[in-house]
Design a protein around this motif. Structure first.
Motif, PDB file in Angstrom:
ATOM      1  N   ASP A 158     -20.665  45.483  17.876  1.00  0.00           N
ATOM      2  CA  ASP A 158     -21.419  44.503  17.561  1.00  0.00           C
ATOM      3  C   ASP A 158     -22.957  45.165  17.414  1.00  0.00           C
ATOM      4  OD1 ASP A 158     -23.056  42.317  15.963  1.00  0.00           O
ATOM      5  OD2 ASP A 158     -22.605  40.639  17.908  1.00  0.00           O
ATOM      6  N   ASN A 159     -23.329  45.678  16.179  1.00  0.00           N
ATOM      7  CA  ASN A 159     -24.494  46.161  16.451  1.00  0.00           C
ATOM      8  C   ASN A 159     -25.740  45.386  15.326  1.00  0.00           C
ATOM      9  OD1 ASN A 159     -23.733  47.393  13.781  1.00  0.00           O
ATOM     10  ND2 ASN A 159     -22.680  49.043  15.055  1.00  0.00           N
ATOM     11  N   GLY A 160     -25.208  44.879  15.006  1.00  0.00           N
ATOM     12  CA  GLY A 160     -26.272  44.267  13.835  1.00  0.00           C
ATOM     13  C   GLY A 160     -26.088  44.562  11.960  1.00  0.00           C
ATOM     14  N   LEU A 161     -25.591  45.722  12.289  1.00  0.00           N
ATOM     15  CA  LEU A 161     -25.089  46.266  10.653  1.00  0.00           C
ATOM     16  C   LEU A 161     -24.281  45.340   9.839  1.00  0.00           C
ATOM     17  CD1 LEU A 161     -24.277  50.235  11.869  1.00  0.00           C
ATOM     18  CD2 LEU A 161     -26.504  49.871  10.353  1.00  0.00           C
ATOM     19  N   PRO A 162     -23.955  45.636   8.776  1.00  0.00           N
ATOM     20  CA  PRO A 162     -22.896  44.202   7.867  1.00  0.00           C
ATOM     21  C   PRO A 162     -21.883  44.652   8.915  1.00  0.00           C
ATOM     22  CG  PRO A 162     -24.454  45.308   6.008  1.00  0.00           C
ATOM     23  CD  PRO A 162     -24.379  46.065   7.683  1.00  0.00           C
ATOM     24  N   ASP A 163     -21.279  43.138   8.848  1.00  0.00           N
ATOM     25  CA  ASP A 163     -19.476  43.196   9.256  1.00  0.00           C
ATOM     26  C   ASP A 163     -18.466  43.747   7.822  1.00  0.00           C
ATOM     27  OD1 ASP A 163     -19.560  40.564   8.559  1.00  0.00           O
ATOM     28  OD2 ASP A 163     -19.461  39.452  10.361  1.00  0.00           O
ATOM     29  N   HIS A 164     -19.037  43.570   6.735  1.00  0.00           N
ATOM     30  CA  HIS A 164     -18.223  43.704   5.377  1.00  0.00           C
ATOM     31  C   HIS A 164     -19.184  43.271   4.455  1.00  0.00           C
ATOM     32  CE1 HIS A 164     -19.491  38.719   5.421  1.00  0.00           C
ATOM     33  NE2 HIS A 164     -18.958  39.059   4.421  1.00  0.00           N
TER      34      HIS A 164
END
Length: 302
Positions: free
Chosen positions: A101-107
């Motif tokens: 969980d690094n803040g990049l989009p998950d989709h």
């Protein structure tokens, strides 16, 4: 097995005849002629899964991640005249990302139109113009999530019955660069063995029988999406409502079986060399290391 040589010879002769006769007259036909050898309804479903790999960074800020790609499309070809068609349809694409969980989009996802005018011989497009307008977004469809990717290409003979050139160019309002070239060479070594050295999807192809096809291939996939809030541990990667150009560069193998007419079943795998979240307007990106991938695809042509 569709005769690849016949396809390119027919394409060249028909194109030459059209040139001698002058510009084609685009008159819509009420129904395809009995001699029409091309499919009119085109279905395609593809699923690709790239396994977990680490991100490139200095201090482990982004951890690791995997990606799952699903794509469904349907289009119908409308005969204009001769071998010219208008193709209209719809496509839904979605990437899902797991891992840290690094803040990049998950989709990331898009549902867009498929609109093209093509010159088609034996179900292969030898020339065409296509636009894919629609929203390219993370969660919310808004006016500023609309993009219009496009491409133009044409094939032509370089050596009779052997070598063909392909010239193409494509682009989109929210990609980097806005316009990019494509194309390459198609070399027919034999009726069963050929090089399709055409970027962004070059391949070495072997057809041992009517029902089987094997490819050693590359795939340079790039597509842009409007994101929501992206707040990562990286100081430069804290953006709001920004465009990200997501890419996957792959090398692998693919087997296609077409014995269950009208379906084509494809299974493949290899290595996703790089995945890149490129926030090019913010001059920031996050890249993963290489990882294996697997691919399943089902096509239907009627």
């Amino acid at each position: 097995m569709k005769n690849i040589r016949l396809f390119f010879i027919s394409l060249f002769l028909s194109a030459a005849a059209s040139a001698v006769a002058g510009p084609p007259t685009f008159e819509a036909q009420p129904a395809p002629s009995p001699a029409d050898e091309n499919s009119h309804d085109l279905f395609d479903y593809e699923m690709d899964y790239t396994l977990n790999s680490n991100f490139y960074d200095d201090h482990g800020k982004f951890g690791n991640g995997d990606s799952l790609y699903n794509d469904f499309s349907y289009a119908h070809r409308f005969l204009i005249t001769g071998k010219w068609y208008f193709r209209a349809g719809v496509e839904y694409e979605r990437f899902d990302f797991g891992g840290t969980d690094n803040g990049l989009p998950d989709h990331l996802q898009t549902v867009h139109a498929l609109l093209a005018v093509e010159y088609v011989v034996h179900d292969h497009a030898g020339a065409g113009i296509e636009i894919d307008p629609g929203p390219y977004f993370q969660n919310n469809i808004t006016g500023d999530s609309i993009d219009i990717p496009w491409k133009v290409f044409v094939s032509f003979p370089l050596k009779k019955d052997k070598i063909f050139g392909v010239i193409g160019v494509g682009g989109a309002i929210n990609q980097n660069p806005v316009v990019a070239p494509g194309g390459g060479l198609i070399w027919l070594f034999t009726d069963k063995f050929r090089l399709e050295g055409v970027f962004p999807k070059p391949a070495l192809v072997y057809n041992p029988s009517d029902d089987w096809e094997f490819r050693i291939l590359g795939n340079l996939f790039y597509e842009s999406f409007r994101t929501d809030d992206v707040i990562t541990p990286g100081r430069k990667l804290q953006v709001h409502n920004a465009w990200v150009q997501y890419s996957e560069d792959r090398v692998g193998v693919l087997a296609k079986y077409s014995g269950f007419k009208p379906f084509n079943i494809k299974l493949g795998g290899g290595c996703t060399v790089k995945r890149d979240f490129d926030f090019f307007r913010a001059e920031a990106s996050a890249k993963t290391r290489p990882a294996p991938y697997v691919q399943v695809e089902i096509e239907a042509r009627f």
